[in-house]
Write a protein that holds these residues in place. Structure first.
Motif, PDB file in Angstrom:
ATOM      1  N   LYS A   3       0.843  -1.179   0.000  1.00 23.48           N
ATOM      2  CA  LYS A   3       0.000   0.000   0.000  1.00 23.48           C
ATOM      3  C   LYS A   3       0.887   1.240   0.000  1.00 23.48           C
ATOM      4  O   LYS A   3       1.849   1.330   0.768  1.00 23.48           O
ATOM      5  N   TYR A 102      -3.673   5.593  -1.130  1.00 25.55           N
ATOM      6  CA  TYR A 102      -4.378   6.550  -0.272  1.00 25.55           C
ATOM      7  C   TYR A 102      -3.692   7.908  -0.443  1.00 25.55           C
ATOM      8  O   TYR A 102      -2.459   7.992  -0.441  1.00 25.55           O
ATOM      9  N   ASN A 301     -10.803   7.121  -0.916  1.00 18.45           N
ATOM     10  CA  ASN A 301      -9.383   6.931  -0.600  1.00 18.45           C
ATOM     11  C   ASN A 301      -8.589   8.232  -0.680  1.00 18.45           C
ATOM     12  O   ASN A 301      -7.364   8.229  -0.624  1.00 18.45           O
ATOM     13  N   ASN A 336      -7.632   6.634  10.327  1.00 18.17           N
ATOM     14  CA  ASN A 336      -8.619   6.001   9.460  1.00 18.17           C
ATOM     15  C   ASN A 336      -7.981   5.278   8.280  1.00 18.17           C
ATOM     16  O   ASN A 336      -8.502   4.259   7.810  1.00 18.17           O
ATOM     17  N   TYR A 338      -5.039   3.815   8.525  1.00 20.37           N
ATOM     18  CA  TYR A 338      -4.561   2.611   9.205  1.00 20.37           C
ATOM     19  C   TYR A 338      -5.713   1.625   9.425  1.00 20.37           C
ATOM     20  O   TYR A 338      -5.572   0.419   9.176  1.00 20.37           O
ATOM     21  N   ALA A 339      -6.845   2.138   9.872  1.00 25.38           N
ATOM     22  CA  ALA A 339      -8.001   1.283  10.132  1.00 25.38           C
ATOM     23  C   ALA A 339      -8.502   0.622   8.849  1.00 25.38           C
ATOM     24  O   ALA A 339      -8.876  -0.559   8.845  1.00 25.38           O
ATOM     25  N   ASP A 340      -8.486   1.360   7.750  1.00 27.23           N
ATOM     26  CA  ASP A 340      -8.962   0.809   6.481  1.00 27.23           C
ATOM     27  C   ASP A 340      -8.044  -0.305   5.977  1.00 27.23           C
ATOM     28  O   ASP A 340      -8.496  -1.328   5.461  1.00 27.23           O
ATOM     29  N   ILE A 341      -6.740  -0.090   6.152  1.00 23.28           N
ATOM     30  CA  ILE A 341      -5.775  -1.099   5.692  1.00 23.28           C
ATOM     31  C   ILE A 341      -5.827  -2.349   6.565  1.00 23.28           C
ATOM     32  O   ILE A 341      -5.686  -3.476   6.070  1.00 23.28           O
ATOM     33  N   THR A 342      -6.047  -2.172   7.851  1.00 26.07           N
ATOM     34  CA  THR A 342      -6.033  -3.301   8.796  1.00 26.07           C
ATOM     35  C   THR A 342      -7.423  -3.839   9.104  1.00 26.07           C
ATOM     36  O   THR A 342      -7.582  -4.647  10.019  1.00 26.07           O
ATOM     37  N   ASP A 343      -8.428  -3.383   8.352  1.00 27.58           N
ATOM     38  CA  ASP A 343      -9.811  -3.851   8.525  1.00 27.58           C
ATOM     39  C   ASP A 343     -10.343  -3.600   9.928  1.00 27.58           C
ATOM     40  O   ASP A 343     -11.032  -4.437  10.512  1.00 27.58           O
ATOM     41  N   GLU A 344     -10.011  -2.431  10.463  1.00 22.91           N
ATOM     42  CA  GLU A 344     -10.555  -2.033  11.757  1.00 22.91           C
ATOM     43  C   GLU A 344     -11.604  -0.945  11.551  1.00 22.91           C
ATOM     44  O   GLU A 344     -11.822  -0.466  10.431  1.00 22.91           O
ATOM     45  N   GLU A 345     -12.241  -0.550  12.633  1.00 23.14           N
ATOM     46  CA  GLU A 345     -13.313   0.439  12.540  1.00 23.14           C
ATOM     47  C   GLU A 345     -12.761   1.847  12.390  1.00 23.14           C
ATOM     48  O   GLU A 345     -11.841   2.250  13.105  1.00 23.14           O
TER      49      GLU A 345
END
Length: 587
Positions: A3, A102, A301, A336, A338-345
């Motif tokens: 990424k 991104y 993105n 956000n 980081y959250a999108d890449i790691t599938d977090e909220e």
């Protein structure tokens, strides 16, 4: 899957986003972080008035990006981006193209002139370092011309300075200019009363975000101390090369008024950088990018931060364009991504501003601090000014640690007349640390001998219940302050056996640290603490305190990196600072 995160713009928000992303992805080789800016440095934009008003040099507002990111995985690119294609996810300059997965837009703002005829062609703006330098040069030129001008009307025109806009930037510029004018009048032998500084503000009062009490204090200081004329409820309708037309809506005088002047500094309007209009993203009336609650633009993105983002805040108002709000948008966008890449909220952006402050010259400020939303702490004068300095230093520490703080102190106070300026100038003087090596070894031997002596007396290896004779007599004496005695009785006296063991190990450790110049600053700080303890505990005793006083003073001298000369620190400290470093490189 790799990424590639690209941050465009190294302003307050961009740097914060890059640093936050680095912390989150530092050990992830699959994520690349690139920061692109057309300059190799970050500019402290909130202090531009200090360069324009000659308080600091332009170098005082530059922070090297290489220094900021030299221990990170952030890749620095110095380039001017001219186009972005969201379909191909590519940025373009005249000579290069950059791909992204991104994109974080933090390209800042620029002046808006509200279609006032002649404004853009005939005014100075204060939105970049180059702008500040131009104003500085122009003001000098006006005084130089006025000093040889025989025509009184023309002379008055040269010495009349107009600031358009009574917001933070305009008032800070007015305060800075008023102080500098005093020096220029003296230099060019021009009476102060021949000069005129006017602030033109369309609202009923200046500094609209402050309470009326703080506004009143600011207006009083500007008018009475700095002799700045405040023209509120007045709008600029036309600007010519040497003339400003205003529409005055005051009770005493209504109608158009003409002011002859060669200097108009416009601070009355701001909009997002015009570059963002070309991207095809949704924008508002000030060309700011419309974002959702996660700071995503109309293309998910692509994130907008700082002045580029239009964020609804309290009562439907837009989030004010402050450094603190910029930093928080940078942090939120980083989270956000980081959250999108790691599938977090993803996290919703929730601004938590802690107040506002504005300086009016070098010695006065007004501020309203909000440590929590329900409490406002008003500050005026010197205390508010020092608070502003501390806030600036807190920001600089977050950017690149103590080195930037000392540079800030030198730039801000090095030229100040009087005590604080003198101290800074003296502290700034460089000296050969190798001369301190002799004192360092002497101090180390003194502590080592004392520690070995205690060791031989059994302080360390005696039984756990055995208190060595003489240890208790060291705690306090007749002249020791009561607060210290209370502390000793509460914490030390009940645990004297433990403390006598710690004392032995500490003195031996400090001695070895200083003798070999290993982590000397830490050794010196401990030596200062021990010496101060002996001084306080020995006040009023017959034994005297002069030896620990001298030991304390020598320990202070060791703080100037005394271990870098003939010491292990010469090799150890660079190794520590470069541990796991990934040097920043410009492409």
């Amino acid at each position: 899957m790799n990424k590639n995160i690209v941050i465009l713009g190294a302003g307050y928000a961009g740097i914060e986003a890059a640093k936050d992303l680095n912390k989150r992805f530092r050990n992830n080789p699959d994520v690349q972080i690139t920061l692109i800016d057309q300059n190799p440095y970050h500019t402290l934009l909130t202090e531009l008035h200090e360069v324009a008003g000659n308080r600091v040099s332009s170098s005082g507002l530059k922070v090297s990006l290489s220094k900021v990111f030299d221990d990170t995985k952030v890749k620095l690119v110095q380039d001017k981006i001219i186009d972005i294609d969201p379909k191909t996810q590519q940025l373009s300059s005249d000579n290069n193209e950059y791909n992204y997965d991104y994109l974080v837009l933090g390209v800042g703002s620029e002046p808006t002139y509200f279609k006032i005829p002649g404004m853009e062609e005939n005014c100075f703006t204060l939105w970049s370092l180059e702008d500040a330098k131009k104003i500085n040069s122009h003001v000098r030129r006006m005084f130089s011309l006025a000093s040889t001008e025989a025509d009184l009307e023309k002379r008055q025109e040269l010495l009349t300075f107009i600031i358009g806009g009574g917001g933070f930037t305009g008032i800070e510029m007015a305060g800075e200019l008023a102080e500098w004018v005093e020096e220029l009048c003296e230099k060019y032998e021009i009476p102060r009363e021949e000069t005129s500084i006017k602030v033109i503000e369309a609202r009923d009062e200046i500094l609209a975000v402050l309470s009326k009490k703080r506004v009143a204090k600011a207006e009083q200081y500007l008018s009475e101390t700095l002799e700045v004329e405040l023209l509120t409820r007045s709008t600029i309708t036309n600007v010519e090369k040497n003339k400003i037309i205003i529409n005055d809506d005051n009770v005493s005088f209504k109608g158009k008024k003409e002011i002859k002047s060669n200097t108009l500094i416009w601070t009355g309007g701001v909009k997002a950088n015009s570059f963002v209009k070309k991207l095809g993203l949704e924008i508002n009336h000030r060309d700011r990018l419309v974002v959702n609650e996660y700071l995503q633009t109309s293309i998910q993105n692509i994130y907008a931060i700082g002045d580029n983002a239009s964020i609804l805040w309290k009562e439907g108002r837009e989030l004010p364009q402050l450094v603190e709000s910029a930093l928080q948008t940078g942090q939120c966008a980083a989270h956000n991504i980081y959250a999108d890449i790691t599938d977090e909220e993803l996290k919703k952006f929730n601004a938590n501003l802690h107040g506002v402050m504005v300086s009016i010259g070098s010695n006065y400020a007004v501020a309203e601090l909000k440590p929590i939303p329900s409490i406002t702490i008003p500050l005026v004068g010197f205390l508010a000014m020092m608070t502003k300095h501390f806030v600036n230093m807190h920001y600089l520490f977050g950017v690149n640690g103590f080195s930037l703080i000392w540079e800030y102190i030198e730039h801000q106070f090095g030229e100040v007349k009087g005590g604080i300026g003198m101290l800074v100038r003296h502290f700034s003087k460089k000296s050969g640390t190798f001369w301190l090596a002799f004192l360092r070894v002497f101090l180390g031997v003194r502590f080592l001998i004392e520690g070995i002596h205690k060791l031989q007396e059994g302080w360390l290896f005696g039984s756990d219940e055995h208190l060595i004779s003489g240890a208790s007599s060291m705690l306090w004496s007749e002249g020791t302050p009561e607060l210290y005695i209370t502390f000793a009785k509460t914490f030390i006296e009940p645990n004297q056996v433990l403390f006598q063991k710690i004392m032995v190990l500490t003195e031996i450790g400090v001695g070895l640290s200083l003798i070999f110049g290993c982590l000397t600053i830490i050794g010196a700080l401990v030596a200062m603490t021990l010496s101060a303890n002996f001084i306080i505990g020995g006040l009023g005793s017959d034994a005297g305190i002069w030896e620990p006083v001298w030991l304390f003073l020598i320990s202070v001298a060791m703080l100037s990196n005394a271990g870098k000369a003939f010491g292990i620190d010469y090799y150890l400290l660079p190794w520590i600072f470069n541990l796991s470093k990934k040097p920043a490189k410009y492409l």
